[in-house]
Design an enzyme around this catalytic site. Structure first.
Site, PDB file in Angstrom:
ATOM      1  N   LYS A 188       9.141 -16.401  -1.942  1.00  0.00           N
ATOM      2  CA  LYS A 188      10.469 -15.576  -1.452  1.00  0.00           C
ATOM      3  C   LYS A 188      11.160 -15.508  -2.755  1.00  0.00           C
ATOM      4  O   LYS A 188      11.760 -16.500  -3.186  1.00  0.00           O
ATOM      5  CB  LYS A 188      11.201 -16.108  -0.574  1.00  0.00           C
ATOM      6  N   GLU A 262      13.960 -28.164  -8.528  1.00  0.00           N
ATOM      7  CA  GLU A 262      14.587 -27.555  -9.920  1.00  0.00           C
ATOM      8  C   GLU A 262      15.950 -27.285  -9.297  1.00  0.00           C
ATOM      9  O   GLU A 262      16.146 -25.977  -8.853  1.00  0.00           O
ATOM     10  CB  GLU A 262      13.659 -26.782 -10.493  1.00  0.00           C
ATOM     11  N   CYS A 296      20.201 -22.513 -15.533  1.00  0.00           N
ATOM     12  CA  CYS A 296      20.398 -23.946 -14.785  1.00  0.00           C
ATOM     13  C   CYS A 296      20.683 -25.086 -15.891  1.00  0.00           C
ATOM     14  O   CYS A 296      21.210 -26.088 -15.715  1.00  0.00           O
ATOM     15  CB  CYS A 296      19.140 -24.383 -14.002  1.00  0.00           C
ATOM     16  N   GLU A 393      28.986 -27.619 -11.460  1.00  0.00           N
ATOM     17  CA  GLU A 393      28.130 -26.760 -12.192  1.00  0.00           C
ATOM     18  C   GLU A 393      28.988 -25.306 -11.789  1.00  0.00           C
ATOM     19  O   GLU A 393      29.168 -25.099 -10.742  1.00  0.00           O
ATOM     20  CB  GLU A 393      26.881 -26.413 -11.603  1.00  0.00           C
TER      21      GLU A 393
HETATM   22  P1  NAI Z   1      20.731 -20.783  -3.221  1.00  0.00           P
HETATM   23  O1  NAI Z   1      20.211 -22.035  -3.626  1.00  0.00           O
HETATM   24  O2  NAI Z   1      21.448 -20.415  -2.105  1.00  0.00           O
HETATM   25  O3  NAI Z   1      19.468 -19.780  -3.579  1.00  0.00           O
HETATM   26  C1  NAI Z   1      18.404 -20.059  -4.098  1.00  0.00           C
HETATM   27  C2  NAI Z   1      17.155 -19.560  -3.265  1.00  0.00           C
HETATM   28  O4  NAI Z   1      17.063 -20.143  -1.986  1.00  0.00           O
HETATM   29  C3  NAI Z   1      17.299 -17.679  -2.819  1.00  0.00           C
HETATM   30  O5  NAI Z   1      15.939 -17.174  -2.563  1.00  0.00           O
HETATM   31  C4  NAI Z   1      17.884 -18.274  -1.412  1.00  0.00           C
HETATM   32  O6  NAI Z   1      17.438 -17.068  -0.557  1.00  0.00           O
HETATM   33  C5  NAI Z   1      16.956 -19.458  -0.931  1.00  0.00           C
HETATM   34  N1  NAI Z   1      17.729 -19.923   0.137  1.00  0.00           N
HETATM   35  C6  NAI Z   1      18.936 -20.148   0.603  1.00  0.00           C
HETATM   36  N2  NAI Z   1      19.376 -21.068   1.645  1.00  0.00           N
HETATM   37  C7  NAI Z   1      18.143 -21.506   2.091  1.00  0.00           C
HETATM   38  C8  NAI Z   1      17.506 -22.596   3.088  1.00  0.00           C
HETATM   39  N3  NAI Z   1      18.591 -22.984   4.039  1.00  0.00           N
HETATM   40  N4  NAI Z   1      16.260 -23.018   2.958  1.00  0.00           N
HETATM   41  C9  NAI Z   1      15.434 -22.220   2.073  1.00  0.00           C
HETATM   42  N5  NAI Z   1      15.814 -21.241   1.096  1.00  0.00           N
HETATM   43  C10 NAI Z   1      17.031 -20.915   1.230  1.00  0.00           C
HETATM   44  O7  NAI Z   1      21.558 -20.402  -4.629  1.00  0.00           O
HETATM   45  P2  NAI Z   1      22.907 -19.365  -4.390  1.00  0.00           P
HETATM   46  O8  NAI Z   1      23.648 -19.545  -3.266  1.00  0.00           O
HETATM   47  O9  NAI Z   1      22.385 -18.180  -4.727  1.00  0.00           O
HETATM   48  O10 NAI Z   1      23.669 -20.049  -5.832  1.00  0.00           O
HETATM   49  C11 NAI Z   1      24.509 -20.910  -5.249  1.00  0.00           C
HETATM   50  C12 NAI Z   1      24.712 -21.799  -6.711  1.00  0.00           C
HETATM   51  O11 NAI Z   1      23.298 -22.549  -6.991  1.00  0.00           O
HETATM   52  C13 NAI Z   1      24.885 -21.200  -7.913  1.00  0.00           C
HETATM   53  O12 NAI Z   1      26.449 -21.033  -8.147  1.00  0.00           O
HETATM   54  C14 NAI Z   1      24.483 -22.017  -9.032  1.00  0.00           C
HETATM   55  O13 NAI Z   1      25.215 -23.300  -9.417  1.00  0.00           O
HETATM   56  C15 NAI Z   1      23.134 -22.771  -8.410  1.00  0.00           C
HETATM   57  N6  NAI Z   1      21.920 -22.055  -8.782  1.00  0.00           N
HETATM   58  C16 NAI Z   1      21.137 -22.874  -9.390  1.00  0.00           C
HETATM   59  C17 NAI Z   1      20.044 -22.248 -10.090  1.00  0.00           C
HETATM   60  C18 NAI Z   1      19.050 -22.945 -10.875  1.00  0.00           C
HETATM   61  O14 NAI Z   1      18.410 -22.450 -11.601  1.00  0.00           O
HETATM   62  N7  NAI Z   1      18.850 -24.256 -10.896  1.00  0.00           N
HETATM   63  C19 NAI Z   1      19.581 -20.946  -9.792  1.00  0.00           C
HETATM   64  C20 NAI Z   1      20.460 -20.213  -8.859  1.00  0.00           C
HETATM   65  C21 NAI Z   1      21.907 -20.946  -8.408  1.00  0.00           C
END
Ligand code: NAI
Ligand code: MG
Length: 481
Positions: A188, A262, A296, A393
């Protein structure tokens, strides 16, 4: 160069969008076919640089996820796990080559959908994504050589959930090793950046990969949760926020599912007094402003040795003023758009917190485009170690700057973080590099460079940055028993 903005004036050099092919509406890629979402729901993907809608994307329900998992299980049992590894390798190579052929189109779509500068999607994201497939294709028929004296086996069906900061690259990081190790996949993409994963589905279709080996289901967090909670998935691989990572860990606790996470970071970039200063300034800029800070492992905490701090900060501000912010499709652009309105609001909230905490803020003086989500490159000096902006972050182009006197002090400060993904060290002395790399609790430590990636080298974090490694042989091991 003008006095006022310290910037060469370039004529715009826009990458053409005439060669790309996008549909108005995308369905789910399940069992080798394009399938309508069961409750007929779609959401829009927009271009964050213009706020214009690009396409409609299917929103997969629990029933659609179930269909995808069933297809992946069937493909695993009947085709992929019993295929000769050298045959599996051929498919993965074929996907890599087709991606390469479509590199230009993929780069433009990545930029349109996600807001990153075309220079980055063209020169970094897409080539690295192709290289991941090439790299893991090479291992597919050498697994036993990779892990000698071990009886290795694939896991089964992998559920993979990826973020929006490197959409195609993250898809490649997840899919390529899973396939090479003999697993099938339900992936996804993030809701704001589904398009290159859907183009990858078209490539996979064209490659002739047996139906069901890779399934792409689009949607929001609930679609991700349906993957995580599906009983017939053997492995969950997730990259994204720490909060969702923790939810996933809870959801799979007590099940037989394997997990790799990650998560976030707050990485320290450390400049010692003997560092080549101009080079370090470039590295600082690259570390935090690359991809608008949506990285990240961004070098979001800068530690400069006191004796050179004034010079480094002065040069850093000067260099920041010369960055081009604007249309991501312009080949001159250094800083593109923030990925979404929500992320821009998060970043702005942290900037306000930084001001309230009493740190000194410096923002680039450039104008922002009238439409779209943009954030000026920002640094905070006079930052306390305990302040929110130095601890949490931000995931945007915001850098905190602190000084230190001794090496022990900077090691202690750098490690004083709930995260431990990456770090950077700038110094002229090899012995200092080794000293610091051995004491910094970070998964990756770059010396005299920053944000360099290679498919052959493992990547991943300590502490709240997650666990499991991606890339290299470690990345393969994550998909094997
Ligand atoms: P998120 O963790 O909500 O989204 C990442 C993925 O997880 C997306 O595909 C989303 O649809 C999915 N997701 C969301 N809720 C879920 C659930 N309950 N169960 C399974 N999958 C789920 O991240 P978001 O809200 O886009 O970004 C928030 C913060 O996360 C950012 O401000 C940043 O600090 C951090 N982040 C870190 C990343 C990294 O590369 N480590 C990448 C993106 C965000
Ligand atoms: Mg988008």
């Amino acid at each position: 160069m003008t006095e006022s903005n310290n910037k060469w004036e370039y004529a715009p050099s826009l990458e053409s969008t005439s060669h790309i092919q996008l549909k108005e509406r995308y369905d789910l890629f399940i069992d080798g076919k394009w399938v309508k979402p069961s409750d007929n729901r779609y959401f829009s993907s927009i271009n964050p640089a213009t706020e214009e809608k690009i396409a409609e994307i299917a929103w997969a329900s629990d029933a659609d996820v179930d269909l995808a998992v069933k297809a992946a299980r069937k493909a695993y049992t009947e085709v992929w796990s019993v295929m000769k590894p050298s045959e599996r390798a051929k498919y993965i190579f074929r996907i890599a080559r087709l991606m390469q052929e479509k590199a230009r189109e993929l780069a433009v779509i990545e930029t349109l959908d996600g807001g990153k500068p075309i220079r980055e999607s063209r020169d970094i994201d897409i080539p690295l994504a192709c290289n991941h497939f090439f790299y893991y294709a090479g291992w597919a028929d050498k697994l036993q050589d990779a892990f000698p004296q071990r009886n290795i086996q694939s896991l089964g069906v992998a559920g993979q959930i990826i973020p929006w900061n490197f959409p195609l690259l993250m898809a490649a990081w997840k899919i390529a090793p899973a396939l090479a190790a003999g697993n099938t996949v339900v992936l996804k993409p993030a809701e704001s950046t589904s398009l290159t994963a859907l183009k990858l589905a078209e490539i996979i279709e064209a490659s002739g990969l047996p139906a069901g080996v890779v399934n792409i289901v689009t949607g929001h967090g609930d679609t991700g949760a349906a993957i995580v909670n599906h009983p017939d998935i053997d492995k969950i691989a997730f990259t994204g926020s720490t909060s969702v990572g923790k939810l996933i860990q809870k959801a799979v606790a007590g099940t037989a599912k394997k997990v790799s996470l990650e998560l976030g970071g707050k990485s320290a970039n450390i400049v010692l007094e003997d560092a080549p200063i101009d080079q370090a300034v470039e590295g600082i800029v690259n570390g935090i402003f690359f991809n608008q800070g949506h990285v990240c492992c961004a070098g979001s905490r800068l530690y400069v040795q006191e004796s050179i701090a004034d010079e480094v900060v002065r040069k850093l501000k000067q260099r920041m003023e010369s960055l081009y912010l604007g249309n991501p499709l312009d080949k001159n652009t250094d800083i593109g758009a923030i990925n979404s309105k929500e992320q821009l609001q998060t970043i702005e909230k942290y900037v306000e917190i930084g001001k309230k905490e009493g740190a000194d803020m410096y923002q680039v003086t450039c104008e922002l485009p009238a439409k779209g989500f943009y954030c000026r490159p920002t640094i905070f000096t006079n930052v306390a170690q305990s302040s929110v902006i130095a601890q949490e972050e931000i995931f945007g182009p915001v850098l905190t700057v602190q000084t230190f006197r001794t090496i022990d002090e900077v090691i202690q400060k750098a490690n004083n973080s709930p995260y431990g993904l990456a770090a950077g060290v700038w110094t002229d002395k090899g012995s200092r590099i080794f000293n610091l790399t051995s004491k910094l609790r970070a998964g990756v430590v770059w010396a005299n460079t920053y944000n360099k990636f290679d498919p052959a080298s493992p990547f991943g974090g300590y502490k709240e940055s997650g666990f499991g490694r991606e890339g290299g042989l470690h990345g393969l091991e994550a998909y094997l028993k």
